[in-house]
Design a protein around this motif. Structure first.
Motif, mmCIF file in Angstrom:
data_model
loop_
_atom_site.group_PDB
_atom_site.id
_atom_site.type_symbol
_atom_site.label_atom_id
_atom_site.label_comp_id
_atom_site.label_asym_id
_atom_site.label_seq_id
_atom_site.Cartn_x
_atom_site.Cartn_y
_atom_site.Cartn_z
ATOM 1 N N THR A 5 0.825 -1.203 0.000
ATOM 2 C CA THR A 5 0.000 0.000 0.000
ATOM 3 C C THR A 5 0.857 1.250 0.000
ATOM 4 N N SER A 6 1.924 1.213 0.804
ATOM 5 C CA SER A 6 2.827 2.362 0.870
ATOM 6 C C SER A 6 3.494 2.597 -0.478
ATOM 7 N N SER A 7 3.915 1.513 -1.139
ATOM 8 C CA SER A 7 4.571 1.646 -2.433
ATOM 9 C C SER A 7 3.628 2.219 -3.473
ATOM 10 N N ALA A 8 2.370 1.781 -3.437
ATOM 11 C CA ALA A 8 1.381 2.288 -4.381
ATOM 12 C C ALA A 8 1.146 3.770 -4.169
ATOM 13 N N ALA A 11 4.036 5.731 -5.537
ATOM 14 C CA ALA A 11 4.026 5.782 -6.998
ATOM 15 C C ALA A 11 3.031 6.814 -7.506
ATOM 16 N N ALA A 12 1.930 6.996 -6.745
ATOM 17 C CA ALA A 12 0.891 7.939 -7.161
ATOM 18 C C ALA A 12 1.215 9.373 -6.773
ATOM 19 N N ALA A 13 2.160 9.544 -5.846
ATOM 20 C CA ALA A 13 2.505 10.884 -5.381
ATOM 21 C C ALA A 13 3.170 11.678 -6.495
ATOM 22 N N PRO A 14 2.886 12.980 -6.584
ATOM 23 C CA PRO A 14 3.502 13.802 -7.637
ATOM 24 C C PRO A 14 5.005 13.903 -7.457
ATOM 25 N N THR A 15 5.722 13.962 -8.552
ATOM 26 C CA THR A 15 7.164 14.131 -8.504
ATOM 27 C C THR A 15 7.485 15.584 -8.163
ATOM 28 N N THR A 16 8.745 15.845 -7.845
ATOM 29 C CA THR A 16 9.152 17.217 -7.546
ATOM 30 C C THR A 16 8.900 18.119 -8.750
ATOM 31 N N ARG A 17 9.181 17.624 -9.932
ATOM 32 C CA ARG A 17 8.937 18.419 -11.142
ATOM 33 C C ARG A 17 7.452 18.765 -11.277
ATOM 34 N N GLU A 18 6.597 17.792 -11.040
ATOM 35 C CA GLU A 18 5.158 18.033 -11.133
ATOM 36 C C GLU A 18 4.699 19.039 -10.085
#
Length: 232
Positions: A5-8, A11-18
């Motif tokens: 769940t943590s990994s998912a 993965a869904a979290a925005p990147t620094t660029r975003e």
């Protein structure tokens, strides 16, 4: 399970660029390009100002990235998706899907911010006007023309000029946007916008005698030239 769940979530979290582009859009809309500082942007993103330059060489590059990923650019990107390519022989379904996706885009607060920024800044920042025109007039219109040319060559619509047919389709949608999202004191309710979209699509598809999707084509009127598309 907890690790999965943590990994998912990561993965869904925005990147620094975003995150930079999202906060920059907010900041440019609020303060204007000229009034926005890299220091304030870094504060909003939650990183050091020097770290911004690991992602973008300067403020102009950030604005260029915003232009490349919002507005007409996002419409053009959608046209490359498999769900649109699957509609390459279904003109009615294609037109409706494109129109409904635009309604979703128009309803997005980020799109409102983008339009505010691009309207104010496209004549002030070198290269932005040309980049915006490239995404709108060149890339999106070229791809739309290709779809309508394919419809014509397959005998699914009647037109002698796929490029102008694509432009006519886009023009009607632009007018609906102006009427329901730009000119009024507040955006129109979604059902009213959908009603306008449906009315326009019904007219436009009858104008080009589009295949209605069940294999039955509308009867041609005298002088129509189905499937013989002139080069643009």
């Amino acid at each position: 399970m907890a690790v999965h769940t943590s990994s998912a979530a990561e993965a869904a979290a925005p990147t620094t660029r975003e995150r930079i582009l999202s906060e920059a859009l907010n900041l440019f809309a609020q303060s204007g390009y000229g009034g926005a500082s890299m220091r304030e942007l870094a504060r909003r993103v939650g990183i050091r100002e020097s770290s911004l330059y690991n992602h973008f060489p300067g403020k102009a590059a950030i604005l260029e990235a915003i232009v490349s990923e919002h507005g007409p650019a996002s419409s053009a990107s959608r046209l490359e998706e498999p769900r649109y390519k699957q509609l390459a022989r279904q003109p009615a379904a294609f037109c409706r899907q494109f129109a409904l996706d635009l309604v979703e885009q128009w309803s997005d607060p980020r799109e409102h911010q983008f339009q505010k920024v691009i309207t104010a800044e496209r004549n002030r920042v070198p290269g932005i006007r040309a980049k915006f025109a490239d995404h709108f007039y060149a890339r999106e219109q070229s791809m739309m023309t290709d779809y309508f040319r394919g419809f014509a060559l397959a005998g699914l619509i009647s037109t002698t000029d796929p490029r102008e047919t694509a432009r006519l389709f886009a023009a009607g949608l632009i007018y609906i946007r102006l009427e329901h999202y730009v000119m009024g004191a507040a955006p129109s309710p979604r059902p009213k916008v959908i009603e306008a979209i449906d009315r326009y699509l019904s007219f436009f598809l009858s104008l080009i005698a589009a295949d209605n999707g069940d294999g039955n084509k509308k009867r041609k009127t005298k002088g129509e030239n189905r499937g013989k598309a002139a080069p643009d």
